[in-house]
Design a protein around this motif. Structure first.
Motif, PDB file in Angstrom:
ATOM      1  N   LEU A  94      32.516 -51.435  -4.272  1.00 44.01           N
ATOM      2  CA  LEU A  94      33.462 -50.800  -3.349  1.00 44.01           C
ATOM      3  C   LEU A  94      34.859 -51.372  -3.540  1.00 44.01           C
ATOM      4  CD1 LEU A  94      33.464 -48.745  -1.004  1.00 44.01           C
ATOM      5  CD2 LEU A  94      33.182 -50.688   0.538  1.00 44.01           C
ATOM      6  N   GLY A 147      26.355 -44.947  -3.013  1.00 47.72           N
ATOM      7  CA  GLY A 147      25.788 -46.054  -2.268  1.00 47.72           C
ATOM      8  C   GLY A 147      24.415 -45.801  -1.695  1.00 47.72           C
ATOM      9  N   SER A 150      32.794 -44.712  -5.235  1.00 48.73           N
ATOM     10  CA  SER A 150      31.490 -45.379  -5.222  1.00 48.73           C
ATOM     11  C   SER A 150      30.396 -44.508  -4.622  1.00 48.73           C
ATOM     12  CB  SER A 150      31.564 -46.678  -4.426  1.00 48.73           C
ATOM     13  OG  SER A 150      32.478 -47.567  -5.003  1.00 48.73           O
ATOM     14  N   TYR A 153      26.874 -50.613  -3.132  1.00 49.61           N
ATOM     15  CA  TYR A 153      27.880 -49.688  -3.652  1.00 49.61           C
ATOM     16  C   TYR A 153      27.941 -49.826  -5.166  1.00 49.61           C
ATOM     17  CZ  TYR A 153      29.350 -49.737   1.210  1.00 49.61           C
ATOM     18  OH  TYR A 153      29.366 -49.662   2.569  1.00 49.61           O
ATOM     19  N   HIS A 183      33.641 -43.524   0.544  1.00 49.78           N
ATOM     20  CA  HIS A 183      33.614 -44.759  -0.243  1.00 49.78           C
ATOM     21  C   HIS A 183      34.340 -44.612  -1.573  1.00 49.78           C
ATOM     22  CE1 HIS A 183      30.234 -44.759   2.567  1.00 49.78           C
ATOM     23  NE2 HIS A 183      30.636 -45.992   2.791  1.00 49.78           N
TER      24      HIS A 183
END
Length: 167
Positions: A146, A92, A90, A142, A87
């Motif tokens: 994201l 999450g 990010s 996120y 990701h």
């Protein structure tokens, strides 16, 4: 010996509002993001009417966009998967709302039933797949929001990035 307690000296802090920290407007810790995911999961009327299923691709819907984070709702029909990805920058929280999903990493695979949560840091590579015979729904938070989802070529420890999906 001093018999005065802190409460006798300072008073009840809950009665002195100016000494309390103000409630945060947005989550800031992993625990707060996991708690947000749980509270959304518990409010089925908030997300269930929005869910759609698409036979050609995974369906997704941005449920919330707030300063510093995004909340996504995804549906998975049997056989649909994400491909091995991370990701980007990010972190999450993944929460299974309905059904069952399988998470695959270079360390193995894990079955995630309804209510299961996974927390991950930037760079964490995984593949999520609906290996069951029933549809599934998941919630993804996120933080920061994201911006990209680098795809990986294989599921070994030394994965290489082959493409970047921009969200």
């Amino acid at each position: 010996m001093n018999s005065d307690s802190d409460l006798q000296i300072a008073g009840d802090l809950l009665e002195v509002q100016h000494l309390l920290r103000p409630a945060r407007e947005h989550p800031a810790t992993v625990a707060e993001f996991a708690g947000l995911a749980r509270s959304i999961a518990d409010d089925r009327s908030r997300w269930a009417p929005l869910v759609q299923y698409d036979a050609t691709t995974r369906w997704y819907h941005r449920l919330l966009s707030r300063p510093g984070y995004d909340v996504w709702l995804l549906s998975w029909i049997p056989g649909q998967g994400s491909g091995l990805h991370d990701h980007g920058p990010s972190s999450g929280v993944l929460t299974v709302l309905d059904g069952e999903l399988t998470e695959r990493t270079d360390r193995g695979k894990r079955t995630l039933g309804s209510g299961a949560q996974r927390v991950f840091a930037p760079g964490y590579a995984h593949e999520v797949v609906n290996d069951s015979l029933e549809p599934a729904v998941s919630l993804h938070i996120y933080y920061p929001g994201l911006t990209d989802m680098p795809m990986h070529a294989s599921q070994c420890a030394e994965t290489t990035v082959t493409a970047t999906a921009t969200v």
